[in-house]
Enzyme design. Structure first.
Site, PDB file in Angstrom:
ATOM      1  N   THR A 114      -5.786  -5.396   2.585  1.00  0.00           N
ATOM      2  CA  THR A 114      -4.500  -4.710   2.645  1.00  0.00           C
ATOM      3  C   THR A 114      -3.802  -4.853   1.292  1.00  0.00           C
ATOM      4  O   THR A 114      -4.094  -5.779   0.540  1.00  0.00           O
ATOM      5  CB  THR A 114      -3.640  -5.303   3.784  1.00  0.00           C
ATOM      6  OG1 THR A 114      -2.405  -4.599   3.822  1.00  0.00           O
ATOM      7  CG2 THR A 114      -3.371  -6.781   3.601  1.00  0.00           C
ATOM      8  N   GLU A 140      -2.830  -6.980   9.201  1.00  0.00           N
ATOM      9  CA  GLU A 140      -2.809  -8.407   9.552  1.00  0.00           C
ATOM     10  C   GLU A 140      -2.692  -8.652  11.054  1.00  0.00           C
ATOM     11  O   GLU A 140      -2.807  -9.767  11.506  1.00  0.00           O
ATOM     12  CB  GLU A 140      -1.621  -9.102   8.854  1.00  0.00           C
ATOM     13  CG  GLU A 140      -1.770  -9.246   7.344  1.00  0.00           C
ATOM     14  CD  GLU A 140      -1.215  -8.067   6.561  1.00  0.00           C
ATOM     15  OE1 GLU A 140      -1.136  -6.958   7.129  1.00  0.00           O
ATOM     16  OE2 GLU A 140      -0.865  -8.243   5.382  1.00  0.00           O
ATOM     17  N   LYS A 168       4.839   3.635   1.266  1.00  0.00           N
ATOM     18  CA  LYS A 168       3.747   4.065   2.137  1.00  0.00           C
ATOM     19  C   LYS A 168       3.736   5.581   2.227  1.00  0.00           C
ATOM     20  O   LYS A 168       4.611   6.181   2.814  1.00  0.00           O
ATOM     21  CB  LYS A 168       3.883   3.452   3.531  1.00  0.00           C
ATOM     22  CG  LYS A 168       2.555   3.504   4.255  1.00  0.00           C
ATOM     23  CD  LYS A 168       2.516   2.582   5.432  1.00  0.00           C
ATOM     24  CE  LYS A 168       1.067   2.281   5.787  1.00  0.00           C
ATOM     25  NZ  LYS A 168       0.956   1.575   7.053  1.00  0.00           N
ATOM     26  N   TRP A 215      -0.879   2.833   0.936  1.00  0.00           N
ATOM     27  CA  TRP A 215       0.098   2.068   0.171  1.00  0.00           C
ATOM     28  C   TRP A 215       0.078   2.389  -1.318  1.00  0.00           C
ATOM     29  O   TRP A 215      -0.968   2.615  -1.901  1.00  0.00           O
ATOM     30  CB  TRP A 215      -0.177   0.572   0.301  1.00  0.00           C
ATOM     31  CG  TRP A 215       0.102   0.015   1.643  1.00  0.00           C
ATOM     32  CD1 TRP A 215      -0.809  -0.497   2.513  1.00  0.00           C
ATOM     33  CD2 TRP A 215       1.383  -0.119   2.275  1.00  0.00           C
ATOM     34  NE1 TRP A 215      -0.166  -0.943   3.643  1.00  0.00           N
ATOM     35  CE2 TRP A 215       1.171  -0.715   3.532  1.00  0.00           C
ATOM     36  CE3 TRP A 215       2.686   0.215   1.901  1.00  0.00           C
ATOM     37  CZ2 TRP A 215       2.210  -0.990   4.415  1.00  0.00           C
ATOM     38  CZ3 TRP A 215       3.718  -0.056   2.786  1.00  0.00           C
ATOM     39  CH2 TRP A 215       3.482  -0.651   4.023  1.00  0.00           C
TER      40      TRP A 215
END
Ligand code: AMP
Length: 539
Positions: free
Chosen positions: A183, A329, A438, A443
């Site tokens: 991420t 996550e 975003k 991202w």
């Protein structure tokens, strides 16, 4: 003799592994269709049984190539049947599937592959160009090639499967790593999240519940979220658990392709980011009678805020939309927003106001929010704080222990999302403390853009903020202070940025300002910039 009333050992210590899910699908729902759309638009039809049989041979082939327990097998693939085979083969053989996002800049992909120490990569032939830009020496490159042609030195996927015998899945413990995904980090470097078998099994179980995705053996699931984004939100595993059918849309997520598939395959459930569904809504508005969506029961949207206009728009076409919140996550499902029965009789507007929230935590996920002083905020729908979560599929640490400050001493994960929580436990995301933009579900690091801009000889200071965008949800806007006596045009700055950033990451809007507002501690005061430019009026 041990007293089992004291030890709690009355039940089988059954291991919660993906093997159980996939073997169940193989045995109990082998004829369930798996439909995969090829890049030329043709549909390949196979079954869950075939998919798992091929996964067994694939696992044997990977084993023969030296892939051992815990080793990483990377993928550069779309939502296609081969990806599903790898989703099942790699974790079940005890290795770890690491899905790479082909849209990331080469530098990030190189970092990620090296950081994860990927041993083998399986790449679709349409992504060989992306692979070439990755500066990491994979031990083996396996190419999914429709013509059979593949670069010298690489292996070909179908021949590998054809030459292998089926593997018997080895016994593995539930805490073993199964999948890995990176991420974006606020300061640029992506962070590795490793999912265990146990986490993914429990996540699948809860995802199938009626108040989450509501998946049963009668469902036909179309993951319109890429399989390189948090395991397509776990849907390939939830499908195996429930015995549902699966439709994989291939590389194209354009509205007409999606709507055609929803109709032709009688899809009952689909999920994705709002951006994709904004275009689907436009297509439906333009041709309201073209598609028969009578089979479609639910669209789960997440990854970015759901605009009320999208909710209302899809509602007009009889499409039920629910919103969820989650993160890489959190595997990803953390909260889900379905209308509580108390609001059944409420006016449409009140219902939409509720449904535009991110929802209540799903079973086993716990949440709380803390304000800037570290105090827990009351659940009064007014006080704001940073959302913290914990649960069996929430990370307890990043791969290699990076970013340890994201975890509290008492075991909660700090999300970087700023929320209000109402008395029912329903959250509303109000802001983000992490410095990221975003856009279309992907991202962009504002800190990285700022650093690169400030490396330009004419730039004294630069601050990047997210501004709302109808199509992409958010886009980056750069506020730039030029050095005294120096000149630069937005085009020149974009050219300078394009050396390191992909085209879609470049800010369309570069605003020249005299100074960037600062906080008392001297940091860029982005809230002031958001007030100045965030409304979109300063374009
Ligand atoms: P990712 O790890 O790429 O899945 O991104 C997770 C982040 O996306 C969250 O921390 C939020 O900032 C944002 N996000 C996810 N779901 C939503 C949602 N329903 N509404 C607003 N933001 C969301």
């Amino acid at each position: 003799m041990t007293d089992n009333l004291l030890t709690g050992l009355m039940m089988d210590d059954f291991q919660l592994t993906l093997t159980t899910l996939v073997e169940r699908a193989e045995r109990l729902s082998p004829t369930r269709p798996v439909v995969s759309r090829r890049p030329d638009g043709s549909l390949e039809r196979t079954t869950m049984g075939d998919c798992v049989r091929r996964a067994r041979r694939l696992a044997a082939a990977l084993s023969a190539l030296g892939v051992g327990i815990g080793e990483r097998v990377a993928t550069l693939l779309w939502n296609q049947a081969e990806h599903l085979e790898l989703y099942y083969a790699v974790p079940l053989m005890g290795a770890v599937i690491h899905t790479l996002n082909p849209r990331l800049p080469p530098d990030d992909l190189t970092y990620i592959a090296a950081h994860a120490a990927d041993r083998v990569i399986v790449v679709d032939e349409s992504l060989l160009g992306v692979l070439e830009s990755v500066g990491w020496a994979f031990k083996h490159v396996i190419v999914v090639s429709r013509s059979g042609a593949h670069p010298v030195g690489s292996l070909e996927y179908e021949s590998l499967i054809a030459s292998a015998r089926a593997l018997d899945w080895p016994p593995i413990g539930e805490r073993r790593a199964a999948v890995m995904c990176y991420t974006s980090g606020t300061t640029g470097r992506p962070k590795g999240v490793v999912y265990s078998h146990r986490a993914l099994v429990l996540h699948s179980l809860v995802a199938a519940m009626p108040d989450v995705h509501g998946i049963s053996a009668r469902d036909v699931i179309l993951p319109a979220v890429p399989m390189f984004h948090v395991n397509a939100w776990g849907l390939p595993f939830t499908a195996a658990l429930a015995g549902a059918s699966i439709v994989l849309p291939g590389p194209r997520l354009d509205p007409v392709s999606i709507l055609d598939l929803l109709e032709s395959e009688r899809v009952t459930f689909t999920a994705g980011v709002p951006t994709v569904w904004m275009s689907v809504l436009e297509a439906l508005d333009a041709e309201p009678d073209r598609w028969d969506l009578s089979a479609l029961q639910r669209v789960s949207l997440g990854g970015a805020a759901l605009p009320v206009s999208l909710l209302e728009g899809l509602d007009r076409h009889g499409v039920t939309v629910v919103q969820g919140w989650g993160m890489t996550e959190t595997s990803p499902v953390g909260t889900m927003c379905l209308l509580p029965s108390e609001l059944d009789a409420a006016p449409r507007d009140a219902q939409h106001e509720y449904l535009a929230r991110q929802g209540v935590p799903v079973p086993f996920v716990e949440l709380r929010a803390r304000d800037e002083d570290g105090e827990l905020v009351p659940w009064d729908d007014r006080a704001m704080g940073e959302l913290e979560v914990r649960g069996p599929w929430v990370v307890a640490g990043y791969h290699d222990g990076t970013d340890a400050d994201k975890f509290t001493a008492d075991g909660w994960f700090r999300t970087g999302d700023i929320v209000r929580i109402d008395p029912r436990g329903c959250i509303r995301i109000c802001d983000r403390s992490k410095d990221l933009v975003k856009s279309g579900g992907e991202w962009i690091s504002s800190v990285d853009l700022e650093n690169r801009l400030m490396a330009h000889r004419s730039v004294a200071e630069a601050a990047v903020i997210a501004v709302p965008d109808d199509r992409w949800g958010e886009r980056p806007l750069a506020a730039v202070v030029l050095r005294d006596g120096m000149q630069a045009t937005p085009e020149e700055l974009r050219r300078h940025l394009s050396i390191e950033f992909a085209k879609w990451q470049l800010p369309e809007r570069i605003e020249f300002v005299r100074a960037i507002p600062r906080t008392a501690t001297g940091k860029f005061k982005k809230t002031a910039l958001r007030e100045q430019f965030g409304s979109g009026l300063a374009a």
